[in-house]
Design a protein around this motif. Structure first.
Motif, PDB file in Angstrom:
ATOM      1  N   PHE A 223       0.824  -1.246  -0.096  1.00  0.00           N
ATOM      2  CA  PHE A 223       0.191  -0.031   0.031  1.00  0.00           C
ATOM      3  C   PHE A 223       0.823   1.427   0.041  1.00  0.00           C
ATOM      4  O   PHE A 223       0.702   2.154  -0.719  1.00  0.00           O
ATOM      5  CB  PHE A 223      -1.016  -0.162   1.278  1.00  0.00           C
TER       6      PHE A 223
ATOM      7  N   ASP B 261       0.857   3.939  -2.953  1.00  0.00           N
ATOM      8  CA  ASP B 261       0.517   5.246  -2.611  1.00  0.00           C
ATOM      9  C   ASP B 261       1.491   6.382  -3.106  1.00  0.00           C
ATOM     10  O   ASP B 261       1.183   7.221  -3.831  1.00  0.00           O
ATOM     11  CB  ASP B 261       0.145   5.425  -1.337  1.00  0.00           C
TER      12      ASP B 261
ATOM     13  N   GLN C   5      -7.705  -4.251  -3.950  1.00  0.00           N
ATOM     14  CA  GLN C   5      -7.740  -3.090  -3.992  1.00  0.00           C
ATOM     15  C   GLN C   5      -6.471  -2.350  -4.629  1.00  0.00           C
ATOM     16  O   GLN C   5      -6.587  -1.460  -5.297  1.00  0.00           O
ATOM     17  CB  GLN C   5      -7.929  -2.535  -2.539  1.00  0.00           C
TER      18      GLN C   5
ATOM     19  N   LYS D  60      -7.326   8.075  -1.595  1.00  0.00           N
ATOM     20  CA  LYS D  60      -7.928   6.966  -1.029  1.00  0.00           C
ATOM     21  C   LYS D  60      -6.793   6.263  -0.397  1.00  0.00           C
ATOM     22  O   LYS D  60      -6.721   6.041   0.620  1.00  0.00           O
ATOM     23  CB  LYS D  60      -8.519   6.051  -2.262  1.00  0.00           C
ATOM     24  N   ALA D  61      -6.078   5.621  -1.397  1.00  0.00           N
ATOM     25  CA  ALA D  61      -5.093   4.401  -0.840  1.00  0.00           C
ATOM     26  C   ALA D  61      -4.321   5.309   0.075  1.00  0.00           C
ATOM     27  O   ALA D  61      -3.681   4.451   0.865  1.00  0.00           O
ATOM     28  CB  ALA D  61      -4.408   3.842  -2.065  1.00  0.00           C
TER      29      ALA D  61
ATOM     30  N   SER E 157      -4.549   7.672   2.391  1.00  0.00           N
ATOM     31  CA  SER E 157      -5.128   7.657   3.794  1.00  0.00           C
ATOM     32  C   SER E 157      -5.237   5.900   4.256  1.00  0.00           C
ATOM     33  O   SER E 157      -4.984   5.897   5.367  1.00  0.00           O
ATOM     34  CB  SER E 157      -6.148   8.116   3.845  1.00  0.00           C
ATOM     35  N   PHE E 158      -5.488   5.120   3.312  1.00  0.00           N
ATOM     36  CA  PHE E 158      -5.589   3.759   3.668  1.00  0.00           C
ATOM     37  C   PHE E 158      -4.154   3.241   4.379  1.00  0.00           C
ATOM     38  O   PHE E 158      -4.028   2.462   5.390  1.00  0.00           O
ATOM     39  CB  PHE E 158      -6.181   3.044   2.701  1.00  0.00           C
ATOM     40  N   SER E 159      -2.930   3.734   3.655  1.00  0.00           N
ATOM     41  CA  SER E 159      -1.638   3.351   4.167  1.00  0.00           C
ATOM     42  C   SER E 159      -1.389   3.882   5.375  1.00  0.00           C
ATOM     43  O   SER E 159      -0.467   3.514   6.009  1.00  0.00           O
ATOM     44  CB  SER E 159      -0.692   3.854   2.791  1.00  0.00           C
TER      45      SER E 159
ATOM     46  N   LEU F 126     -14.696  -7.572  11.539  1.00  0.00           N
ATOM     47  CA  LEU F 126     -14.014  -7.227  10.074  1.00  0.00           C
ATOM     48  C   LEU F 126     -15.149  -6.487   9.246  1.00  0.00           C
ATOM     49  O   LEU F 126     -14.614  -5.752   8.299  1.00  0.00           O
ATOM     50  CB  LEU F 126     -13.538  -8.489   9.405  1.00  0.00           C
TER      51      LEU F 126
ATOM     52  N   GLU G  49     -15.272  -3.019  10.207  1.00  0.00           N
ATOM     53  CA  GLU G  49     -13.924  -2.201   9.572  1.00  0.00           C
ATOM     54  C   GLU G  49     -14.469  -1.959   8.176  1.00  0.00           C
ATOM     55  O   GLU G  49     -14.087  -0.757   7.576  1.00  0.00           O
ATOM     56  CB  GLU G  49     -12.729  -3.249   9.815  1.00  0.00           C
ATOM     57  N   ASP G  50     -14.970  -2.864   7.577  1.00  0.00           N
ATOM     58  CA  ASP G  50     -15.196  -2.520   6.066  1.00  0.00           C
ATOM     59  C   ASP G  50     -16.256  -1.283   5.955  1.00  0.00           C
ATOM     60  O   ASP G  50     -16.137  -0.547   4.858  1.00  0.00           O
ATOM     61  CB  ASP G  50     -15.674  -4.020   5.305  1.00  0.00           C
TER      62      ASP G  50
ATOM     63  N   ASN H  40     -14.494   1.891   6.478  1.00  0.00           N
ATOM     64  CA  ASN H  40     -13.553   2.220   5.316  1.00  0.00           C
ATOM     65  C   ASN H  40     -14.161   2.870   4.036  1.00  0.00           C
ATOM     66  O   ASN H  40     -14.807   1.846   3.234  1.00  0.00           O
ATOM     67  CB  ASN H  40     -12.752   1.033   5.057  1.00  0.00           C
TER      68      ASN H  40
ATOM     69  N   GLN I 154     -13.588   3.578   1.489  1.00  0.00           N
ATOM     70  CA  GLN I 154     -12.812   3.608   0.218  1.00  0.00           C
ATOM     71  C   GLN I 154     -12.574   2.046  -0.072  1.00  0.00           C
ATOM     72  O   GLN I 154     -12.007   1.490  -1.053  1.00  0.00           O
ATOM     73  CB  GLN I 154     -11.414   3.904   0.208  1.00  0.00           C
ATOM     74  N   HIS I 155     -13.672   1.227   0.396  1.00  0.00           N
ATOM     75  CA  HIS I 155     -13.473  -0.254   0.258  1.00  0.00           C
ATOM     76  C   HIS I 155     -14.198  -0.593  -1.230  1.00  0.00           C
ATOM     77  O   HIS I 155     -14.843   0.021  -1.729  1.00  0.00           O
ATOM     78  CB  HIS I 155     -14.355  -0.834   1.419  1.00  0.00           C
ATOM     79  N   ARG I 156     -13.500  -1.751  -1.704  1.00  0.00           N
ATOM     80  CA  ARG I 156     -14.185  -2.249  -2.952  1.00  0.00           C
ATOM     81  C   ARG I 156     -15.329  -2.683  -2.815  1.00  0.00           C
ATOM     82  O   ARG I 156     -15.689  -3.342  -1.894  1.00  0.00           O
ATOM     83  CB  ARG I 156     -13.021  -3.361  -3.465  1.00  0.00           C
TER      84      ARG I 156
ATOM     85  N   LYS J 176     -18.281  -5.116  -2.694  1.00  0.00           N
ATOM     86  CA  LYS J 176     -18.357  -6.692  -2.574  1.00  0.00           C
ATOM     87  C   LYS J 176     -19.486  -7.102  -1.768  1.00  0.00           C
ATOM     88  O   LYS J 176     -20.276  -6.366  -1.267  1.00  0.00           O
ATOM     89  CB  LYS J 176     -17.003  -6.838  -1.757  1.00  0.00           C
TER      90      LYS J 176
ATOM     91  N   LYS K  71     -15.297   0.505 -12.644  1.00  0.00           N
ATOM     92  CA  LYS K  71     -14.689  -0.029 -11.399  1.00  0.00           C
ATOM     93  C   LYS K  71     -15.658   0.014 -10.484  1.00  0.00           C
ATOM     94  O   LYS K  71     -15.709  -0.703  -9.487  1.00  0.00           O
ATOM     95  CB  LYS K  71     -13.672   0.982 -10.942  1.00  0.00           C
TER      96      LYS K  71
END
Lengths: 352, 352, 352, 352, 352
Positions: free
Chosen positions: C183, C187, C261, D3-4, D6-8, D86, D89-90, D93, D95-97, D99, D224
């Motif tokens: 990640f 990024d 992702q 996105k990614a 902030s995830f990182s 979990l 958590e999703d 988040n 920015q989750h894909r 699903k 996407k």
């Protein structure tokens, strides 16, 4: 490209109507028959449908029908051998997609024989349809000709295992002959494409581009012809139909390998043409660039020189240089100097 | 590209005819044999087919046939070991597609050994065919040479597990040797492509384009050689044939990983060549643009100057400037001004 | 690109030889161990292989080996834990393709940790190999460093569920750490690519093209690293191995989502680079066109004017205009007129 | 692209930590509830987590949580309904894909609602998470707003079958609302792209290229967003979970058809943009060519004329033409002749 | 492109609302019925929904509804025959994706009939929906017209097997009619594309590029229409629904072959357009190059000549050449020499 067009003429007719579909006049229908066993062979030619009514059980029979003009004859043969009406329609439609179709009592194949017309420029295809029954093989050729002569000769002269094995092996021999014709075409095409490559590197021209596109079309045509046959033969390799004996499956696998090899070769040619196209465009633009560069350089050198001459062509009353005795030679000298330094500069920059 | 062409020469012959097919004269056929067990090894060379008739059950036997010139010898060996006629045909056809084929009593492999000819410019391939039987391995090499010397030495010197394991492990060692040859080729090709990249960035030229296309062809050739081998080895990993012991499967998986790694590496090279092509075209057009821009700028600067000179070269009777004492220096001054402002403008616009 | 090359140095050695393969000198081998249960934890460092011989059944043990220089040590550990020889070979080959392999008593993973070297320009990868046993985890790191410090801290400080769950959850925590590193890289790369886009729109230059190609290479490298890991983790999600408890599967699914992702993000970056390349070429050619157009327009305007001047520079005896008093001003007037109308025409045509 | 990144930032935290991840400040958390059956409906707003503890079995309950700022509230709701950590958590988040994930007692969905910001230029997405339980539906929206007002109204006003069918039909109605939002976006995008096409044909300019690239990005974003939803809904159509009744499956199939139709439409737009790009480049280069041709033709015409004038500007003593009375008109005549023939020639050649 | 837009107008309505969706005003709804068996046929026109309530079991009934304006009528028919509400919605949505859907008591098809509007320039599609029940077929046409007249005539005149076979064969005849319409369109398109090719080789122009793009769009439209039908018919070939008798399956296979053939033909056209685009761009740039080269050559030849003239236009007092008697002819001679050698040089270099 006449193909689909003539097919669309059939729109409106009830499906299953027996009509010959094709680009050219169909050849007259002629029937020949070979009955053979391990130790006997009897060939009869120019038969009528009546001669086909019976066939003995302990012999293998190969009936070859050439020319699809006489729809009635083909219809009668279909009835005699219990062939489905739709199959007959497919046989008569010489623009049908190669395919294989299994029925209870027989299996039906249709595919294309390829041939180069004289002058070796154009590929023509002839539709071959084969019906494999328990101990007989029916072959339908679009045109009279010597397509299957090699198989016929091997049968007559007892070369190979043709006589000792069943009708499925005869089917294999016939398909193998067709695949061999693909090899021939693919080899010639390959040679042509290799030759083209040399020309393109040495001297690209607009006609070569047309050539590339023509070969691309040929490749697409070959691929379109071969790829359904690959599926058909692949199906034969894995099928457990009782018409093809286990031992013969191995031979079909061999043919399958050959088709894969031709396919590899077609892929290679396609990639080669792609490379050639790239080189062609690059070479052509390189040539153009060279020309334009040289021309522009000539102009670029003389324009400043002309300017210098222009200065001393001015008619001012008070231009001291004009009066000097060495004025003219000096200006000529300056011009030579400018000329030489520009040449030197462009040479150093690798522009000329 | 002689390949398919020579193959098509076979058209018309009955299938299964044993004929050597290849680009070059086949080497003379030579037979050698190694019988080994965990604690014994016996090597014999220059054998005839008679020497091969018997082989003991408690020893592993490796018979190596190099050179495919003597079709009779190979045919006899085939008979002795009960090898199918079509397999022998495939062994003799040195242009066969790599493949694996399982039979009841043996498994047949054919693939290519790759080698760089001296001068490291051209990749040549040699066909290797292997027949794996219960406790024997037959290897057929197209050419005499030291291809399998490393395996032979390990056998003789008891290095690794070769002596203590069965014929399947010998097969693995042989295939591993071949895959190692791919690594070597792929590494050299990789180096060449990396070198090319540096040249293309620093100094693009038309020959480099030909180089890119040549390397592309090499990559395609490698991929064509390797991808069927991947399928064959992948098949070995998952097969439950009783010829390959469970413990040896793990080794084939290892080889499979290696092939995947080479494949990854080939993909990377292909992408790298694609990038190079892009940079090449961009650089070349950039160079051309720079040249044309400079030349055009020179012309563009001098053309207006020449025009000014032209004005005062006119022969009108009444042109007051011509009479002025400072006329000439003024015009020269104006020219210098125009020159300098154009240079300044182009500089500011970043054109020069 | 040293990778495969050094691998090919192994050609000729018997397979399964334990040799370190890698670009750089391997780090010295150091062993540390953490034994933990829900309410106890014991860490020991700088162990020798002797200290590893026994491990208690009711504790989870994490043995971390950093540095792969000492092949003997790794070989001994392999023997102690009953690890297959080929697995050890893969651990030592730091250029191995990421993969997962299941064995009876343990599962083996190998994949890459990614890190940016200072200056944030180059991505380096470190190979991580993990062996998951019944109640132990072996981790092999290529280099000393703080890769797994966060996991170690969570274990020591009882953060999260690490202490209360089995070795499979430890495996998950380790893999999650690695995916987090992806990640981070993705990024930073994303930021760089976004920055590049702004530059390309505002001021395209040749170096930016090299940048695009470099980022493309980085993306390929990331994809090559990540995509086998996706397969491995996907395998873990669906596998019914008894080493991974059902409850932990859910966590691996979460990691799997994360990898997907990152993959989406890589695809986006690839498409973005594709767009940038298009804009780059278009902008560059646009700039060039603007320059050439302006230059050509200047020349085009002055050439006809120069021609007019040239006419009145002719020395004919009988040119009435030359004698006129208003001749000179008239011609200058005509020139201004031509000049203005050309400018007007070009403006109207939107050429300047 | 935040996105990614902030995830990182989460890297290093133990997995399963509940933290809001998103680009913008999260909205304050608000809870509302609708309990309904065929003949009753009770709506309550601004609830606390305590109000949610019990829910009656014979009513369908729809709890809508908007704003994800209050992690504790969401965590408590998760505990009350037995939702896996979990999953929470999703939900947080954003920015989750997209699903779908099935659990024993509930099914979890997450996907994006799309909306155009005022001025219709930028697409923004809001994450919607839905948990479908036996007789309840939990919906989590990122932002306050009227996203699901239409469904709420239909429930209140007894429009359609919402009241008479179970919670699975409510789920369908919610997803259908989201898919409708895709239709709206895709239609506006389609209109924009069609408008662009007209502009590109009539007047290509550099900004249009940026537009094409922007629309391409939008299309990728849409694809996407939509493609994982297609998989989720496709899964619902075929699943045999007992949460979705057989009769409702048919409705999901209908939604699936709609998603396919949007997908078709996206493909069409992508191809259309591809065509536009081609036309754009072709038109632009055509325009440039026209300009350069005209300019070059002007220069080409006047350069020879200037040369003629230059000849008679030479100062040779003995140039008989200069003395001729008709010299000047003759030369002017020749110049006109040259001019006219060049114009004629270029016209005939179709160059002007 | 109005399609999706009008669909999005439905957003907010409860799903399953019966509303006509389409680009144009729907035609008024008209109902006709044909009841037939092997030896009887009764046709009745302009029926109301009341006339449809009963249908006899031993007859096959074909009810044809043209025009979708009267939603109530269609809704009533749906109730009478027990058709699902969602199916009716699909019938009314004339922009629905072609599909097949099986229900317990009937199977639902929807696909497009293609037709060329007069002037043969634009393809229009009409949605055809078919419901196949045990012994009845319902067909819904968007517009009044003679679409199925050929089938109606064959029924009336007892041509082919229509009368003697069940409703599944009627379904086949109807689909076959639709596929025939694809052949017609594909043939005309093919002709147009072939004609285009000739024009592009002989005289490339900007409009031809627009043509290429239009044909590409048509091809995409055809493919989008045909490819779901292929899936539907392929499904019918393999399905074991009891609505389609085993014997009829064979006919559907025949139709499937036809669709494949059209597909092949579309692929060929796409490739052909790709080739044309390449030739177009190459030809256009070739033409441009030729023009620029000629123009540049003219300029390049006269610029040095003008320079020579410029030299002797200088006004130096001491220029001996000016005094020479043969000065002028000599310079003219030199100019001619320069001119001729440049022409010769460019000719030799193949530049002109």
């Amino acid at each position: 490209m006449k193909k689909a067009q003539s097919f669309s003429d059939k729109a409106g007719l009830p499906p299953g109507s027996l009509i010959h579909i094709g680009c050219s006049e169909p050849n007259a229908t002629m029937i020949s028959k070979i009955e053979y066993s391990a130790n006997s062979l009897k060939e009869s030619k120019d038969l009528t449908t009546d001669d086909l009514r019976l066939y003995t059980d302990d012999l293998n029979t190969w009936i070859n029908i050439t020319g699809l003009a006489d729809v009635d004859v083909i219809s009668t043969i279909g009835e005699n051998f219990g062939i489905n009406h739709l199959v007959l329609e497919d046989i008569l439609n010489t623009q049908h997609r190669p395919k294989i179709e299994e029925f209870d009592k027989y299996t039906f194949f249709t595919f294309k024989m390829l041939r180069l017309v004289k002058g070796k420029k154009k590929i023509v295809s002839e539709q071959i349809s084969i019906i494999l029954g328990k101990n007989y093989v029916l072959t339908f050729q679009e045109q009279h000709g010597d397509t299957f002569d090699s198989v016929r000769n091997r049968l007559k002269n007892q070369i190979g295992k043709l006589r000792t094995r069943g009708s499925d092996y005869l089917l294999y021999a016939l398909i193998d002959t067709v695949v061999d014709s693909y090899f021939t075409i693919s080899d010639i095409l390959n040679d042509n494409i290799q030759n083209l490559e040399d020309k393109i590197i040495s001297k690209p021209s607009e006609e070569l581009l047309i050539n590339i596109q023509t070969y691309k079309k040929d490749l697409r045509f070959l691929r379109k012809t071969i790829s359904p046959l690959r599926d058909s033969v692949g199906f034969l390799c894995n099928s457990d139909t009782n018409l093809v004996a286990g031992g013969t499956t191995l031979y079909f696998k061999d043919t399958f390998d050959h088709i894969l090899q031709i396919n590899d070769s077609l892929n290679e040619m396609r990639d080669s043409l792609g490379s050639q196209l790239e080189i062609f465009h690059s070479n052509l633009s390189h040539q153009m660039n060279v020309v334009m560069k040289v021309l522009t350089i000539i102009a670029t050198i003389f324009i400043p020189l002309t300017f210098i001459a222009g200065i001393y062509g001015m008619n001012f009353k008070f231009m001291p240089e004009l009066e000097w005795y060495w004025g003219y030679p000096t200006v000529i000298g300056i011009m030579v100097l400018v000329f030489v330094s520009m040449i030197y500069y462009f040479k150093k920059k690798n522009w000329i």
